[in-house]
Design a protein around this motif. Structure first.
Motif, PDB file in Angstrom:
ATOM      1  N   GLY A   1       2.384   4.626   4.422  1.00 33.24           N
ATOM      2  CA  GLY A   1       1.593   3.461   4.049  1.00 33.24           C
ATOM      3  C   GLY A   1       0.690   2.947   5.148  1.00 33.24           C
ATOM      4  O   GLY A   1      -0.427   2.510   4.894  1.00 33.24           O
ATOM      5  N   SER A   2       1.154   2.994   6.392  1.00 31.22           N
ATOM      6  CA  SER A   2       0.377   2.439   7.500  1.00 31.22           C
ATOM      7  C   SER A   2       0.250   3.472   8.608  1.00 31.22           C
ATOM      8  O   SER A   2       1.264   3.975   9.119  1.00 31.22           O
ATOM      9  CB  SER A   2       1.065   1.175   8.045  1.00 31.22           C
ATOM     10  OG  SER A   2       0.402   0.700   9.197  1.00 31.22           O
TER      11      SER A   2
ATOM     12  N   GLU B   1       4.962   1.223  -1.459  1.00 30.99           N
ATOM     13  CA  GLU B   1       5.291  -0.187  -1.225  1.00 30.99           C
ATOM     14  C   GLU B   1       5.468  -0.416   0.266  1.00 30.99           C
ATOM     15  O   GLU B   1       6.281   0.232   0.932  1.00 30.99           O
ATOM     16  CB  GLU B   1       6.572  -0.576  -1.960  1.00 30.99           C
ATOM     17  CG  GLU B   1       6.922  -2.059  -1.801  1.00 30.99           C
ATOM     18  CD  GLU B   1       8.102  -2.473  -2.650  1.00 30.99           C
ATOM     19  OE1 GLU B   1       8.604  -3.591  -2.446  1.00 30.99           O
ATOM     20  OE2 GLU B   1       8.526  -1.674  -3.516  1.00 30.99           O
TER      21      GLU B   1
ATOM     22  N   PRO C   1       2.057   4.321  -6.298  1.00 31.45           N
ATOM     23  CA  PRO C   1       1.667   3.588  -5.089  1.00 31.45           C
ATOM     24  C   PRO C   1       2.824   3.517  -4.083  1.00 31.45           C
ATOM     25  O   PRO C   1       3.987   3.675  -4.426  1.00 31.45           O
ATOM     26  CB  PRO C   1       1.298   2.195  -5.617  1.00 31.45           C
ATOM     27  CG  PRO C   1       0.990   2.401  -7.067  1.00 31.45           C
ATOM     28  CD  PRO C   1       1.911   3.498  -7.515  1.00 31.45           C
TER      29      PRO C   1
ATOM     30  N   HIS D   1       5.961  -3.782   2.785  1.00 34.30           N
ATOM     31  CA  HIS D   1       6.150  -5.220   2.937  1.00 34.30           C
ATOM     32  C   HIS D   1       5.857  -5.977   1.632  1.00 34.30           C
ATOM     33  O   HIS D   1       5.207  -7.027   1.630  1.00 34.30           O
ATOM     34  CB  HIS D   1       5.274  -5.775   4.061  1.00 34.30           C
ATOM     35  CG  HIS D   1       5.534  -5.138   5.394  1.00 34.30           C
ATOM     36  ND1 HIS D   1       6.783  -5.105   5.985  1.00 34.30           N
ATOM     37  CD2 HIS D   1       4.714  -4.491   6.260  1.00 34.30           C
ATOM     38  CE1 HIS D   1       6.717  -4.487   7.148  1.00 34.30           C
ATOM     39  NE2 HIS D   1       5.469  -4.091   7.330  1.00 34.30           N
ATOM     40  N   GLY D   2       6.304  -5.420   0.529  1.00 34.06           N
ATOM     41  CA  GLY D   2       6.155  -6.083  -0.750  1.00 34.06           C
ATOM     42  C   GLY D   2       4.829  -5.841  -1.439  1.00 34.06           C
ATOM     43  O   GLY D   2       4.632  -6.288  -2.572  1.00 34.06           O
ATOM     44  N   SER D   3       3.903  -5.146  -0.790  1.00 33.37           N
ATOM     45  CA  SER D   3       2.589  -4.866  -1.386  1.00 33.37           C
ATOM     46  C   SER D   3       2.532  -3.404  -1.834  1.00 33.37           C
ATOM     47  O   SER D   3       3.126  -2.521  -1.214  1.00 33.37           O
ATOM     48  CB  SER D   3       1.470  -5.134  -0.381  1.00 33.37           C
ATOM     49  OG  SER D   3       1.493  -6.488   0.043  1.00 33.37           O
ATOM     50  N   GLN D   4       1.805  -3.174  -2.924  1.00 32.51           N
ATOM     51  CA  GLN D   4       1.644  -1.832  -3.466  1.00 32.51           C
ATOM     52  C   GLN D   4       0.321  -1.240  -2.961  1.00 32.51           C
ATOM     53  O   GLN D   4      -0.755  -1.770  -3.240  1.00 32.51           O
ATOM     54  CB  GLN D   4       1.652  -1.867  -4.999  1.00 32.51           C
ATOM     55  CG  GLN D   4       2.936  -2.408  -5.600  1.00 32.51           C
ATOM     56  CD  GLN D   4       4.107  -1.467  -5.378  1.00 32.51           C
ATOM     57  OE1 GLN D   4       3.960  -0.245  -5.404  1.00 32.51           O
ATOM     58  NE2 GLN D   4       5.293  -2.036  -5.160  1.00 32.51           N
ATOM     59  N   LEU D   5       0.413  -0.149  -2.193  1.00 33.75           N
ATOM     60  CA  LEU D   5      -0.780   0.508  -1.673  1.00 33.75           C
ATOM     61  C   LEU D   5      -1.092   1.739  -2.511  1.00 33.75           C
ATOM     62  O   LEU D   5      -0.212   2.562  -2.776  1.00 33.75           O
ATOM     63  CB  LEU D   5      -0.575   0.920  -0.212  1.00 33.75           C
ATOM     64  CG  LEU D   5      -0.229  -0.206   0.770  1.00 33.75           C
ATOM     65  CD1 LEU D   5      -0.098   0.356   2.185  1.00 33.75           C
ATOM     66  CD2 LEU D   5      -1.293  -1.296   0.733  1.00 33.75           C
ATOM     67  N   THR D   6      -2.354   1.840  -2.928  1.00 30.42           N
ATOM     68  CA  THR D   6      -2.776   2.972  -3.759  1.00 30.42           C
ATOM     69  C   THR D   6      -3.498   4.037  -2.948  1.00 30.42           C
ATOM     70  O   THR D   6      -3.911   5.055  -3.489  1.00 30.42           O
ATOM     71  CB  THR D   6      -3.702   2.487  -4.884  1.00 30.42           C
ATOM     72  OG1 THR D   6      -4.845   1.817  -4.307  1.00 30.42           O
ATOM     73  CG2 THR D   6      -2.958   1.505  -5.800  1.00 30.42           C
TER      74      THR D   6
END
Length: 242
Positions: free
Chosen positions: A75-76, A99, A97, A101-106
């Motif tokens: 993710g990062s 996840e 996607p 830190h609670g966010s969904q990355l596409t």
């Protein structure tokens, strides 16, 4: 004299043969691109460096392309500035996607490309590290990074061969990051009652020890009293008989 020289000559030849064999076996292995450290924890974050040695005797390494595995998206991904080099980041769509830190990355980083400044690069006999920060690391056993190393004379080293567990190292191995499962840790709420129980046990042990100590003291005093009475009795009995 001839008989003395022959054994010495034979011994010298034997030592030379052994030295040649040892030096041949201990010769330097071909260097290749690696990722350091080589192990990390699934779900965690870490700082990693792609170490790129120059294997050419005449040309410099001017470009390094690191491909992140499609089967293990992260993710990062962030890079650290390397003097004399610029970096470009390519991304791709991911489904499902990721996840973080609670966010969904596409989207996830698919490729990192470092390019040396004109007349720069990794000179013969040198190496360069390209640091990155990545996380959370995927829930998989390993990440294989396929790397292309371009030289100033146009030659390209392709470090893309995946190693086989238990097999011999391939001729052009890709850097591999081994991932291990995170160890389960005891929760504070669960450890608190155990600590309280230990305190209660300590208090109970202390009370019992005190009780035994008092009882021992009383028994000792009683023994002294009885001993004194017996001593007095033995002194009086002879006097009465006379």
């Amino acid at each position: 004299m001839i008989r003395l020289r022959r054994p010495a000559t034979a011994a010298a030849l034997t030592l030379a043969a052994v030295a040649t064999a040892v030096l041949g076996l201990a010769g330097p292995a071909s260097a290749h691109v690696t990722v350091n450290p080589t192990e990390a924890t699934q779900g965690g974050y870490g700082r990693f460096a792609f170490r790129v040695p120059n294997e050419s005797d005449t040309a410099s390494t001017t470009k390094v392309e690191v491909n992140l595995p499609e089967s293990a998206p992260v993710g990062s991904v962030s890079t650290m500035p390397v003097p004399g080099w610029t970096v470009t980041v390519e991304k791709r769509k991911v489904d499902p996607p990721i996840e973080v830190h609670g966010s969904q990355l596409t989207e996830a980083v698919s490729k990192l490309t470092w390019t040396a400044a004109p007349n720069g690069g990794v000179k013969p006999g040198e190496f360069q590290e390209f640091p990155v920060s990545m996380g959370p690391l995927p829930q998989t056993d390993r990440m294989v990074f396929k790397v292309l190393q371009t030289y100033s004379d146009g030659n390209v080293s392709r470090w893309i061969e995946e190693p086989t567990p238990g097999g011999e190292e391939p001729e052009n191995p890709a850097p591999v990051l081994t991932l291990t499962a995170a160890s389960a840790s005891a929760s504070p709420a669960a450890s608190a009652p155990a600590a309280a129980a230990d305190d209660d046990d300590d208090d109970a042990d202390t009370g019992a020890a005190t009780a035994f100590g008092v009882a021992g003291l009383v028994a000792g005093l009683a023994g002294l009293v009885l001993g004194g009475l017996a001593f007095l009795r033995t002194r009086r009995e002879p006097a009465a008989k006379s």
